[in-house]
Scaffold this motif. Structure first.
Motif, mmCIF file in Angstrom:
data_model
loop_
_atom_site.group_PDB
_atom_site.id
_atom_site.type_symbol
_atom_site.label_atom_id
_atom_site.label_comp_id
_atom_site.label_asym_id
_atom_site.label_seq_id
_atom_site.Cartn_x
_atom_site.Cartn_y
_atom_site.Cartn_z
ATOM 1 N N VAL A 123 0.856 -1.184 0.000
ATOM 2 C CA VAL A 123 0.000 0.000 0.000
ATOM 3 C C VAL A 123 0.893 1.236 0.000
ATOM 4 O O VAL A 123 1.821 1.344 0.796
ATOM 5 C CB VAL A 123 -0.938 0.034 1.221
ATOM 6 N N ILE A 124 0.602 2.150 -0.906
ATOM 7 C CA ILE A 124 1.360 3.401 -1.004
ATOM 8 C C ILE A 124 0.385 4.553 -0.849
ATOM 9 O O ILE A 124 -0.637 4.605 -1.546
ATOM 10 C CB ILE A 124 2.093 3.499 -2.353
ATOM 11 N N SER A 125 0.681 5.463 0.057
ATOM 12 C CA SER A 125 -0.168 6.637 0.220
ATOM 13 C C SER A 125 0.482 7.831 -0.455
ATOM 14 O O SER A 125 1.586 8.235 -0.094
ATOM 15 C CB SER A 125 -0.418 6.950 1.692
ATOM 16 N N ASN A 126 -0.221 8.374 -1.424
ATOM 17 C CA ASN A 126 0.194 9.619 -2.071
ATOM 18 C C ASN A 126 -0.534 10.797 -1.433
ATOM 19 O O ASN A 126 -0.393 11.931 -1.868
ATOM 20 C CB ASN A 126 -0.107 9.540 -3.573
ATOM 21 N N LEU A 128 3.791 -0.510 3.953
ATOM 22 C CA LEU A 128 3.167 0.805 3.754
ATOM 23 C C LEU A 128 4.262 1.820 3.433
ATOM 24 O O LEU A 128 5.274 1.908 4.136
ATOM 25 C CB LEU A 128 2.406 1.235 5.000
ATOM 26 N N TYR A 129 4.020 2.617 2.374
ATOM 27 C CA TYR A 129 5.001 3.575 1.902
ATOM 28 C C TYR A 129 4.317 4.909 1.611
ATOM 29 O O TYR A 129 3.108 4.973 1.417
ATOM 30 C CB TYR A 129 5.692 3.065 0.627
ATOM 31 N N TYR A 130 5.146 5.971 1.556
ATOM 32 C CA TYR A 130 4.622 7.314 1.317
ATOM 33 C C TYR A 130 5.335 7.948 0.125
ATOM 34 O O TYR A 130 6.567 7.958 0.058
ATOM 35 C CB TYR A 130 4.841 8.201 2.544
ATOM 36 N N ALA A 131 4.549 8.500 -0.784
ATOM 37 C CA ALA A 131 5.087 9.244 -1.920
ATOM 38 C C ALA A 131 4.370 10.581 -1.996
ATOM 39 O O ALA A 131 3.200 10.686 -1.633
ATOM 40 C CB ALA A 131 4.881 8.470 -3.223
#
Length: 490
Positions: free
Chosen positions: A271-274, A458-461
């Motif tokens: 899951v990546i949160s932009n 979980l990652y953030y961009a």
């Protein structure tokens, strides 16, 4: 290959999707608004067209690299157009200065304004270039996601990147003319910070723009968002707009997918949160802090107050990018970051894309994007109709006093965007345009990392994480995230 879900179809989310899809992952994007692009968006009304966010392209090699990863040529999707001058500056004393990425043009302009500062400009650009050489690999092309990342910065170089002076202190040391100091102080606002508080390390930005060059995208900057979307879809990315994510799902400390507002659940291994990191933690994860960092304690960037004006006339003194400087720059930033009130004498930015793309307005007309820096939302904020109308009138009055006579009566189409609108439209915490400010000498190290320290997978961009705000930087955040995902999957 993994299944990947991305919250938000901003430029960082789209770029991340492109990189992961290009390596074979199955990627889905969920965007709550009707169009992708995030703050880089488009507004059209009655024959007028405005880009709603970024207005200048720098570091084109970043986009070349993104498209090359997917086996494409960036030039087949987007046409970059040089802008000359890059910006025209109007000073309260009547002086006009055209800033350019041409050394000859800048030399000529500075000779007219302040002849002794020509040599100082050469020294300054060498200094700005040195900051770029020292910081680019560490701060722009990599993220701080564990202790080993910090070791990239040699201790000896820490002192060479000028972190102990402010932007303003460094600029005052270089230039004799206060008007040139004000011009170069303005670059701190490129990431929503105050030149009187942000570290002089940010003086890298003038080299990025004036040394490496600035461009406009033919047909408007939203064409860049459309190019990202087109490439993502060519690679098989599923993009769902008008779909709001309600929750990031977790299981045993690992991200497991998304729950949509409709109740639908979408399973995913990554899951990546932009979305804004603070918004993600608070609204999508139900927690106030992420790991050991309390991001809510780091000052947000400034917000903005925007007028979209469709005028049934043109002003020949304006160029594509224009700045009308305030009389007291230090007071303006004290209003924004200390008193947290809209400045009564704001610096005003005007973008007129119709000068380069006449089709953006009816014949003989002009589409002006008018922006002033505004405080991020706080208990002192009041953007209800009456104060919004009063501030709008103040800005129109300033524009007319500055030489745009008859502007009020020339308005055919008008729309206002406030910090509250920015928060609502883009889930931007406190209405901050760039997420967190750099009003701290350690700000480059304190931005939220691109990988969650608390939830696996979980990652953030995007602009609220490393390396920062702006289209090239959020595109680079996608490169960092894609690298982390590949490492973790292995």
């Amino acid at each position: 290959m993994a299944t990947v879900t991305i919250v938000g179809g901003g430029m960082g989310g789209l770029a991340t999707a492109i990189r992961l899809a290009a390596t074979g992952h199955k990627v889905q994007i969920f965007e709550k608004n009707a169009q992708v692009g995030g703050k880089l968006n488009l507004m059209e009304k009655e024959g007028y067209r405005w880009d709603t966010g970024p207005s200048l392209i720098t570091m084109p090699f970043v986009y070349d690299d993104l498209f090359r990863v997917a086996g494409r040529d960036f030039k087949d999707y987007v046409e970059l157009v040089p802008v000359e001058p890059i910006t025209r500056y109007f000073y309260p004393d009547g002086a006009v200065f055209d800033a350019s990425d041409s050394l000859a043009s800048m030399t000529f302009a500075i000779e007219k304004l302040s002849p002794p500062d020509v040599a100082n400009y050469y020294k300054y650009m060498a200094y700005s270039r040195r900051l770029y050489d020292l910081t680019a690999e560490v701060f722009l092309f990599n993220g701080f996601n564990n202790l080993s990342d910090l070791r990239q910065m040699r201790l000896s170089n820490t002192f060479k990147i000028d972190p102990f002076r402010t932007v303003h202190q460094a600029n005052t040391a270089f230039f004799k003319d206060k008007r040139l100091v004000q011009l170069f102080d303005r670059y701190a606002t490129y990431n929503g910070s105050s030149p009187y508080r942000a570290p002089a390390t940010l003086n890298v930005i003038p080299f990025v723009e004036l040394g490496l060059g600035g461009w406009y995208v033919r047909d408007g900057l939203y064409k860049l968002a459309q190019a990202y979307l087109k490439l993502a879809q060519e690679l098989g990315v599923e993009v769902r707009t008008g779909v709001k994510v309600e929750r990031i799902l977790t299981c045993n400390g690992k991200a497991s997918g998304l729950r949509l507002e409709s109740g639908e659940e979408v399973a995913a291994e990554v899951v990546i949160s932009n979305a804004d990191v603070n918004y993600t933690n608070r609204n999508l994860l139900g927690q106030k802090r992420e790991g050991w960092r309390k991001y809510t304690g780091i000052e947000p960037s400034c917000s903005g107050f925007v007028l979209f004006l469709g005028l049934k006339r043109q002003y020949k003194q304006l160029r594509h990018h224009n700045i009308l400087f305030s009389h007291d720059y230090q007071k303006e930033f004290a209003d924004i970051f200390e008193r947290k009130v809209p400045p009564q004498d704001p610096t005003i930015y005007i973008c007129w894309t119709g000068r380069t793309d006449p089709a953006h307005a009816p014949p003989g007309s002009s589409n002006l994007f008018v922006l002033t820096n505004a405080p991020y939302l706080s208990e002192k904020s009041d953007w209800t109709p009456a104060p919004v109308k009063a501030y709008r009138d103040l800005i129109i009055g300033r524009l007319q006093e500055s030489g745009l006579e008859g502007l009020e009566t020339a308005i055919e189409v008008e729309r206002v965007m406030t910090p509250h609108d920015l928060e609502q439209s883009y889930n931007a915490t406190h209405g901050a345009i760039y997420g967190l400010s750099s009003n701290n000498r350690f700000s480059a190290f304190l931005r939220p990392p691109n990988r969650s320290s608390k939830i696996k997978g979980l990652y953030y961009a995007g602009g609220s994480t490393h390396p920062g705000g702006g289209v090239p930087l959020v595109t680079l955040s996608a490169k960092i995230v894609a690298k982390l995902v590949e490492q973790d999957l292995k």
